[in-house]
Design a protein around this motif. Structure first.
Motif, PDB file in Angstrom:
ATOM      1  N   LYS A   2       0.832  -1.184   0.000  1.00  4.52           N
ATOM      2  CA  LYS A   2       0.000   0.000   0.000  1.00  4.52           C
ATOM      3  C   LYS A   2       0.872   1.241   0.000  1.00  4.52           C
ATOM      4  CE  LYS A   2      -3.810   2.203   2.484  1.00  4.52           C
ATOM      5  NZ  LYS A   2      -4.732   2.109   3.648  1.00  4.52           N
ATOM      6  N   SER A   3       0.681   2.098  -0.991  1.00  7.67           N
ATOM      7  CA  SER A   3       1.511   3.285  -1.126  1.00  7.67           C
ATOM      8  C   SER A   3       1.164   4.338  -0.079  1.00  7.67           C
ATOM      9  CB  SER A   3       1.346   3.895  -2.520  1.00  7.67           C
ATOM     10  OG  SER A   3       2.011   5.135  -2.608  1.00  7.67           O
ATOM     11  N   ASP A  18      -3.935  -3.265  -9.924  1.00 11.36           N
ATOM     12  CA  ASP A  18      -3.297  -2.004  -9.524  1.00 11.36           C
ATOM     13  C   ASP A  18      -3.602  -1.619  -8.076  1.00 11.36           C
ATOM     14  OD1 ASP A  18      -1.982  -1.523 -11.951  1.00 11.36           O
ATOM     15  OD2 ASP A  18      -3.815  -0.714 -12.843  1.00 11.36           O
ATOM     16  N   GLU A  19      -4.114  -2.555  -7.311  1.00 10.80           N
ATOM     17  CA  GLU A  19      -4.385  -2.288  -5.907  1.00 10.80           C
ATOM     18  C   GLU A  19      -3.099  -1.876  -5.185  1.00 10.80           C
ATOM     19  OE1 GLU A  19      -6.275  -4.592  -1.981  1.00 10.80           O
ATOM     20  OE2 GLU A  19      -5.978  -5.657  -3.886  1.00 10.80           O
ATOM     21  N   GLY A  20      -3.214  -0.886  -4.336  1.00 13.47           N
ATOM     22  CA  GLY A  20      -2.056  -0.415  -3.576  1.00 13.47           C
ATOM     23  C   GLY A  20      -1.644   0.997  -3.928  1.00 13.47           C
ATOM     24  N   VAL A  21      -2.122   1.501  -5.087  1.00 10.64           N
ATOM     25  CA  VAL A  21      -1.861   2.878  -5.476  1.00 10.64           C
ATOM     26  C   VAL A  21      -3.202   3.541  -5.801  1.00 10.64           C
ATOM     27  CG1 VAL A  21       0.476   2.437  -6.293  1.00 10.64           C
ATOM     28  CG2 VAL A  21      -1.449   2.228  -7.888  1.00 10.64           C
ATOM     29  N   HIS A  46       3.373   0.065  -6.786  1.00 13.50           N
ATOM     30  CA  HIS A  46       2.860  -1.291  -6.622  1.00 13.50           C
ATOM     31  C   HIS A  46       3.545  -2.290  -7.543  1.00 13.50           C
ATOM     32  CE1 HIS A  46       0.935   0.300 -10.107  1.00 13.50           C
ATOM     33  NE2 HIS A  46       0.087  -0.699 -10.263  1.00 13.50           N
ATOM     34  N   PRO A 108       2.707  -6.070 -11.032  1.00 14.30           N
ATOM     35  CA  PRO A 108       2.546  -6.356  -9.611  1.00 14.30           C
ATOM     36  C   PRO A 108       2.297  -7.841  -9.360  1.00 14.30           C
ATOM     37  CG  PRO A 108       1.264  -4.431 -10.228  1.00 14.30           C
ATOM     38  CD  PRO A 108       1.778  -5.013 -11.495  1.00 14.30           C
ATOM     39  N   THR A 133      11.604  -5.234  -4.416  1.00 17.05           N
ATOM     40  CA  THR A 133      10.351  -4.488  -4.316  1.00 17.05           C
ATOM     41  C   THR A 133      10.175  -3.827  -2.956  1.00 17.05           C
ATOM     42  OG1 THR A 133       9.397  -6.155  -5.793  1.00 17.05           O
ATOM     43  CG2 THR A 133       7.871  -4.658  -4.707  1.00 17.05           C
TER      44      THR A 133
END
Length: 320
Positions: A2-3, A18-21, A46, A108, A133
């Motif tokens: 998670k950004s 694209d989960e996490g941004v 991500h 990702p 990463t």
């Protein structure tokens, strides 16, 4: 991951791959326009980051990848693929070498499998492979940006911008000087406009590079052997790929944006068999709704297609 940039004002989290941004920061078209003008940045933290070090790294990678990298000059950005024995695309790498380390960012969640494959192929070569990463994040600056690359561990210079590998611990600090943030929805709209394929979107388990225009950007046809090369050479020299990537200008009167996997048919035969599927779609700030689709090679290039219920005309990417 998670950004921390999801804490920026207006950030709406992305979902799926694209989960996490952030998907966007409240101004989808405004973010696209700014990127097109060379303003702001995109948080791609991500994405997976893989590094290869050691004196044999380029020669060794040359044996494994579709790209010619044995004499890759420092700072030159290239794309490369890892293929299966049957020539199907398994991994897509965005590469650059800084003179001591080869850096790659990948889709990702794919870095673990890529590192495992590379580790299995080390043999007696003097190379070290690492999943970096957790330590490094990717940030994209659009073409024309005056954002500084100072603080980046590596930089990929591209026709449409720069990809920076930055220390993850300094992500917030470094991006604070890059201007307004843009979400991945804006980045994706410009990617689709640029006809740039993405692993897992424009590809499935049987994709070969010829189908999605990677033969032009990620495959070197005069290099030596690598896994899957026989398929690449045979299709290039003796035949044509079974499918081809097309760009679709979708009907802007429709409210529905066809998602990934939507079946594509001829508009003249809406009840006929599916001829392909939508791979990516977006709303573009100038072009309206657009998409990429993978269709059978023999679909007429001038045919109007139906993406689900949405009509669209084709732009040729991969010739018939």
């Amino acid at each position: 991951m998670k950004s921390p940039l999801l804490a920026l004002p207006g950030a709406v989290p992305a979902e799926g791959p694209d989960e996490g941004v952030a998907a966007h920061y409240g101004e989808l078209f405004g973010e696209q326009r700014r990127l097109s003008r060379g303003e702001g940045f995109v948080d791609l933290s991500h994405r997976g980051v893989v590094t290869v070090t050691g004196p044999d790294r380029l020669g060794w990678l040359h044996l494994l990848l579709t790209q010619h990298v044995s004499e890759l000059p420092p700072q030159r950005a290239v794309e490369a693929l890892v293929l299966s024995a049957n020539g199907h695309v398994e991994h897509a790498l965005s590469l650059v070498d800084d003179g001591t380390t080869t850096w790659a960012h990948v889709e990702p969640g794919t870095q673990g499998a890529l590192v495992a494959y590379l580790e299995s192929m080390k043999f007696f070569y003097r190379v070290e492979v690492a999943d970096a990463t957790a330590d490094y994040a990717v940030v994209h600056l659009p073409a024309g940006s005056d954002g500084s690359a100072e603080g980046a561990a590596a930089v990929r210079e591209l026709p449409y911008g720069r990809d920076l590998f930055v220390p993850r611990a300094e992500l917030e600090k470094l991006t604070a000087g890059y201007g307004p943030a843009a979400g991945v929805w804006a980045y994706e709209a410009l990617r689709i406009e640029g006809h740039r394929p993405r692993l897992g979107f424009e590809t499935d388990h049987r994709t070969i590079p010829h189908e999605v225009d990677w033969l032009r950007t990620a495959v070197h046809l005069q290099k030596g052997c690598y896994r899957g090369q026989e398929t690449v050479a045979r299709v290039h020299n003796l035949g044509r790929p079974p499918r081809r990537l097309v760009f679709l200008h979708l009907d802007g009167t429709e409210e529905v944006l066809p998602p990934h996997g939507t079946e594509v048919r001829l508009a003249s035969d809406p009840d006929g068999r599916a001829l392909g599927f939508v791979t990516s779609s977006a709303r573009h700030h100038e072009l309206g709704p657009i998409a990429l689709a993978l269709v059978k090679r023999n679909v007429p290039v001038d045919a109007v297609l139906l993406a689900g219920t949405v009509p669209g005309t084709q732009d040729v990417i991969v010739p018939q």
